[in-house]
Design an enzyme around this catalytic site. Structure first.
Site, PDB file in Angstrom:
ATOM      1  N   HIS A 226       0.925  -1.313  -0.118  1.00  0.00           N
ATOM      2  CA  HIS A 226      -0.129  -0.005   0.146  1.00  0.00           C
ATOM      3  C   HIS A 226       0.732   1.401   0.144  1.00  0.00           C
ATOM      4  O   HIS A 226       0.447   2.377  -0.429  1.00  0.00           O
ATOM      5  CB  HIS A 226      -0.914  -0.034   1.122  1.00  0.00           C
ATOM      6  CG  HIS A 226      -2.129  -1.148   1.216  1.00  0.00           C
ATOM      7  ND1 HIS A 226      -3.188  -0.735   0.837  1.00  0.00           N
ATOM      8  CD2 HIS A 226      -1.937  -2.303   1.511  1.00  0.00           C
ATOM      9  CE1 HIS A 226      -3.741  -1.822   0.729  1.00  0.00           C
ATOM     10  NE2 HIS A 226      -3.076  -2.918   1.252  1.00  0.00           N
TER      11      HIS A 226
ATOM     12  N   GLU B   3     -11.489  -3.599  -0.006  1.00  0.00           N
ATOM     13  CA  GLU B   3     -10.815  -4.669  -0.279  1.00  0.00           C
ATOM     14  C   GLU B   3     -11.654  -5.971  -0.337  1.00  0.00           C
ATOM     15  O   GLU B   3     -12.589  -6.196   0.272  1.00  0.00           O
ATOM     16  CB  GLU B   3      -9.882  -4.801   0.707  1.00  0.00           C
ATOM     17  CG  GLU B   3     -10.132  -5.323   2.074  1.00  0.00           C
ATOM     18  CD  GLU B   3      -9.409  -6.392   2.833  1.00  0.00           C
ATOM     19  OE1 GLU B   3      -8.947  -7.086   2.213  1.00  0.00           O
ATOM     20  OE2 GLU B   3      -9.055  -6.078   4.138  1.00  0.00           O
TER      21      GLU B   3
END
Length: 572
Positions: free
Chosen positions: A44, A174
């Site tokens: 990320h 997600e």
């Protein structure tokens, strides 16, 4: 731009995002208002220095305070492994990491930050790892919620994710465990402890690949408590330096942990372990049983991969994968029962040790994802961070259960999502009064009932103005036309005076007037006698389209139970 991570499964340029999707020439600053980073995991944030210092981005980067503190440490570790050990050349430097972090602006939980004149962002607690946040991004009337990675179940050191019922146009979530519904956490913990205990009892070594912060602390607390209770003497080790770093950050950001740790922290620091010691590389070939926590978590590099190579050939040993592994990593290969693994230097590893997968992952499972959708009530959902087949299953489930749009675009694909836009207009005071308040003598008025406002819309100097149609037409010199619906109905014989009294009782909220020509006016609805016979009174009922509800309601009442009526449409 939401997150800027790297792909753990690639060693070449594919490990970084392809920024040509944004622009092929010039700096990214011209195309991006800001970058938001959800948490410190490398998938990320791993490409941040590459993006800002090598590709070129000078704008703001938003993240929470724990993410800002931990992110540069993991980036530097990643740089050392890639450059100093593997000899990669097209890579960011330590100076670039520092310059990149200077662009970071810290966001606190529930703090609304105004990015520019149009955009504002707000962070919410996401669980998952220390400092992880979900972001609500709002531009005008439209909004998006980006979850990053999150966990809807509290664990031994972090709380559960939480967000307002903010009803965004789009929820980007997600979907790592899109088809998984995890069993009881207690059952998993008991199973994990039994497997570790059985392996060390028969003299085997247990490797647990983890990332520096997160599941590592969760499993360390679990083993520490069990070793204490069972009075076990088998050594447990943790990668050098990581326990000290972890302790430092958990002390610093104690407010981000769960309620139990906050309460006991003054008396006892749960992260100061008695049974878990610092690991030295010289211990790899030590005889006898041991348990080792080593980084990184997907066996794609570093100490965990080095230990795995040495222990893989012994069937008494065990590797426990406590979380998700990206396709292409050694972790993913062994979880798919691959018994021969070829490394980059043509070295082949024979996998004879026991491979166990036990999900202590801090990602939401399918049940958690559905729970979050119920919590924030989005109009559309977009699935990312998952595997296509599993995402397809979850997409169908979301569409069936919530009846909303669900999207799962591939990398580089554009998703077109329709949104609802509210148009703001000024309303003239006279029109507002006439539409909102009843006329004199109409009796009580239901202020909570929705009202339809009829007016003419003027666009002037990029502003919208709603005014009375007659006034607007007069200003523009346009002749006014009115469309009226006219129906005829036959009722029992009676005088117009008697009919007026009956209508007053039936419509107490409206003004019912008898005019000089013998007609009845109810607001703008006209009731006029067309013909009177001994058998029936024939009436003409006429109403403008603005009074359609009242007109049709009156007509229905008059014709109820009578055999004949005719309807036509006339324009005056």
């Amino acid at each position: 731009m939401l997150d800027c991570g790297m792909h753990m499964g690639y060693e070449d340029n594919r490990k970084f995002p392809d920024f040509s999707y944004i622009t092929r020439t010039g700096k990214l600053t011209e195309h991006l208002d800001c970058v938001i980073v959800s948490h410190f995991h490398l998938d990320h944030c791993g490409a941040l220095p590459y993006m800002s210092e090598m590709v070129g981005y000078d704008g703001p980067i938003y993240m929470t305070q724990p993410t800002k503190a931990i992110c540069p440490i993991l980036l530097e570790d990643f740089r050392k492994i890639s450059v100093d050990r593997k000899g990669e050349t097209n890579f960011f430097t330590s100076a670039m990491i520092k310059d990149c972090m200077k662009k970071v602006i810290v966001v606190n939980l529930h703090q609304t930050v105004q990015v520019d004149d149009e955009m504002e962002i707000k962070a919410y607690y996401a669980g998952h790892v220390l400092g992880a946040a979900m972001f609500h991004i709002k531009v005008g009337e439209q909004s998006i919620v980006y979850t990053g990675d999150y966990n809807m179940t509290p664990d031994r050191h972090l709380g559960a994710a939480w967000i307002d019922k903010c009803r965004p146009d789009l929820l980007i979530t997600e979907s790592t465990y899109a088809t998984t519904i995890r069993d009881s956490k207690r059952c998993r913990e008991r199973d994990f402890l039994k497997k570790v205990h059985d392996c060390v009892t028969r003299g085997g070594k247990v490797l647990i690949p983890v990332f520096a912060l997160g599941r590592a602390q969760e499993l360390c607390i679990l083993l520490e408590t069990y070793w204490d209770r069972m009075n076990l003497k088998v050594p447990i080790y943790f990668s050098t330096g990581l326990t000290e770093k972890a302790n430092h950050y958990y002390k610093l950001f104690i407010t981000w942990t769960n309620q139990k740790i906050k309460k006991t922290f003054v008396d006892k620091n749960l992260f100061e372990f008695e049974h878990i010691k610092v690991f030295d590389r010289a211990y790899i070939d030590n005889p006898g049983a041991m348990v080792v926590f080593a980084t990184p978590g997907m066996l794609h590099a570093g100490l965990s991969l080095q230990i795995f190579k040495r222990w893989a050939s012994n069937e008494n040993n065990m590797v426990i994968m406590p979380g998700y592994c990206v396709a292409g990593t050694v972790g993913h290969k062994i979880l798919n029962n691959q018994k021969r693994i070829e490394m980059e230097n043509r070295q082949v590893i024979e996998v004879k040790l026991s491979v166990q997968y036990m999900s202590f992952s801090a990602h939401a499972d399918a049940k958690g994802i559905m729970q979050l959708i119920r919590q924030c009530e989005p109009r559309n959902v977009l699935l990312v961070h998952g595997e296509a087949m599993k995402m397809e299953f979850l997409k169908n489930k979301i569409t069936q259960e919530f009846g909303i749009g669900c999207f799962m675009p591939a990398n580089g694909e554009t998703a077109l999502i329709s949104g609802k836009i509210n148009v703001i207009a000024d309303v003239s005071l006279n029109l507002l009064k006439r539409s909102t308040f009843p006329m004199l003598g109409t009796g009580p008025h239901d202020v909570k009932r929705p009202k339809t406002m009829h007016g003419a819309m003027i666009i002037s100097d990029d502003k919208l103005q709603l005014d009375e149609p007659s006034k607007v037409m007069q200003q523009l010199g346009v002749m006014e036309h009115e469309i009226r619906f006219t129906s005829t109905v036959a009722i029992s014989p009676m005088t117009m005076e008697v009919l007026q009294k009956k209508l007053k009782r039936r419509f107490p909220m409206h003004s019912v007037q008898l005019t000089s020509d013998g007609s009845i006016m109810i607001s703008s609805v006209l009731v006029k006698m067309s013909e009177e016979t001994e058998e029936a009174l024939n009436l003409l009922v006429s109403w403008p389209y603005q009074e359609e509800d009242l007109g049709s309601s009156l007509f229905s009442m008059l014709q109820h139970g009578l055999p004949s009526h005719s309807t036509d449409l006339q324009a005056y």
